[in-house]
Design an enzyme around this catalytic site. Structure first.
Site, PDB file in Angstrom:
ATOM      1  N   SER A   1       0.743  -1.150  -0.123  1.00  0.00           N
ATOM      2  CA  SER A   1       0.037   0.095   0.019  1.00  0.00           C
ATOM      3  C   SER A   1       1.066   1.166   0.114  1.00  0.00           C
ATOM      4  O   SER A   1       2.094   1.134   0.361  1.00  0.00           O
ATOM      5  CB  SER A   1      -0.786   0.035   1.324  1.00  0.00           C
ATOM      6  OG  SER A   1      -1.507   1.176   1.638  1.00  0.00           O
TER       7      SER A   1
ATOM      8  N   TYR B   1      -2.832  -1.066  10.638  1.00  0.00           N
ATOM      9  CA  TYR B   1      -2.743  -1.227   9.029  1.00  0.00           C
ATOM     10  C   TYR B   1      -1.443  -0.673   8.397  1.00  0.00           C
ATOM     11  O   TYR B   1      -0.927  -1.581   7.827  1.00  0.00           O
ATOM     12  CB  TYR B   1      -3.908  -0.799   8.440  1.00  0.00           C
ATOM     13  CG  TYR B   1      -3.979  -0.879   6.969  1.00  0.00           C
ATOM     14  CD1 TYR B   1      -4.755  -2.039   6.420  1.00  0.00           C
ATOM     15  CD2 TYR B   1      -3.395   0.217   6.138  1.00  0.00           C
ATOM     16  CE1 TYR B   1      -4.682  -2.140   5.078  1.00  0.00           C
ATOM     17  CE2 TYR B   1      -3.539   0.009   4.540  1.00  0.00           C
ATOM     18  CZ  TYR B   1      -4.075  -1.015   4.115  1.00  0.00           C
ATOM     19  OH  TYR B   1      -4.326  -1.358   2.843  1.00  0.00           O
TER      20      TYR B   1
END
Ligand code: BGC
Length: 267
Positions: free
Chosen positions: A152, A165
């Site tokens: 990401s 995350y």
């Protein structure tokens, strides 16, 4: 003529029943690969996606496994290899968010996100790499195997309210690079894709009202939200011999999100 650089190769995509994973599974199938559509919930959707990919002339399997569970992962790889002989391409895509202010974050929220996003990659990659090393090179590709990790932009952009995350994606960065260093002598290529904002269920709140989308777009210099096909195309390239000399890299596919967009307006 359609470019099908993955003909004769066997791929497994984790979390392929929705979002980016679905887009990647469809793109690999269209590029000629046989595809395992891994899922943990929504069996019907996974079966439908597998059937639709197979209509393009490749073989597919929908296989259930929670990637954070060692025995389930091992069983999934056994099933794939008993059907098709081996694995050439692993796309570690399964991932989730459980967002919370740090002071309120529960251990369950932390463990679930790290378990799926990071431990899941460890377990799946270990099975895939053991098999790739066991069988050695095949004529279908210059590499003995290809591993693609779905990272990401948050492997580099800190993210308040998402410490679990962001920690998982920061972990993916050095997991991928360390494996790339270790596995290069086996000619197993390991790379990551770092998507920015891609329109999928995981970030629905960031795009499903005009106000939310307008606010999101201030973070994306290229001026549009991404779609799963953007990531699918990158995955096909990273899985193919077209990228044979690309190893240990993170390919950012983010419309410029990592360019510090605020500095485009001053500084
Ligand atoms: C997250 C999305 C977010 C995007 C950009 C992704 O990794 O899962 O929720 O929209 O990063 O911030």
């Amino acid at each position: 003529m359609v470019h099908q650089p993955l003909v004769g190769q066997n791929a497994l995509v984790t979390g392929a029943n929705s979002g980016i994973g679905e887009g990647v599974a469809r793109a690999l199938g269209a590029a000629g690969a046989n595809v395992v559509v891994n899922y943990v919930t929504a069996e019907d959707t996974a079966e439908r996606i597998a059937k639709e990919i197979a209509a393009g002339g490749v073989e597919t399997l929908a296989l259930r496994a929670d990637v954070s569970k060692e025995a389930e992962v091992a069983a999934m790889f056994r099933e794939m290899c008993s059907r098709w002989g081996t694995i050439d391409i692993l796309v570690n895509n399964a991932g989730l968010q459980r967002d919370a202010a740090f002071v309120d974050m529960t251990l369950d929220q932390w463990n679930l996100v790290l378990g799926v996003n990071l431990t899941g990659m460890f377990l799946c990659t270990r099975e895939a790499v053991r098999e790739m090393i066991r069988r050695g090179p095949r004529p279908v590709s210059r590499a003995t195997g290809k591993v693609i990790c779905m990272s990401s932009v948050h492997e580099v952009i800190p993210w308040a309210g998402h410490a679990n995350y962001a920690a998982s994606k920061g972990g993916v960065k050095l997991f991928m690079q360390s494996l790339a260093q270790e596995l290069a002598p086996h000619r197993i290529r390991v790379n990551s894709i770092a998507p920015g904002a891609i329109q999928t269920p995981i970030n629905r709140a960031a795009w499903d009202t005009p106000a939310a989308l307008a606010s999101l777009l201030t973070l994306i210099p290229y001026g549009r939200i991404g779609v799963p096909e953007d990531i699918g195309k990158a995955a096909v390239w990273l899985a193919s011999d077209d990228s044979d000399y690309v190893h240990g890299q993170t390919l950012f596919v983010d419309g410029g999100m990592t360019l510090y967009p605020e500095f485009g307006r001053g500084g």
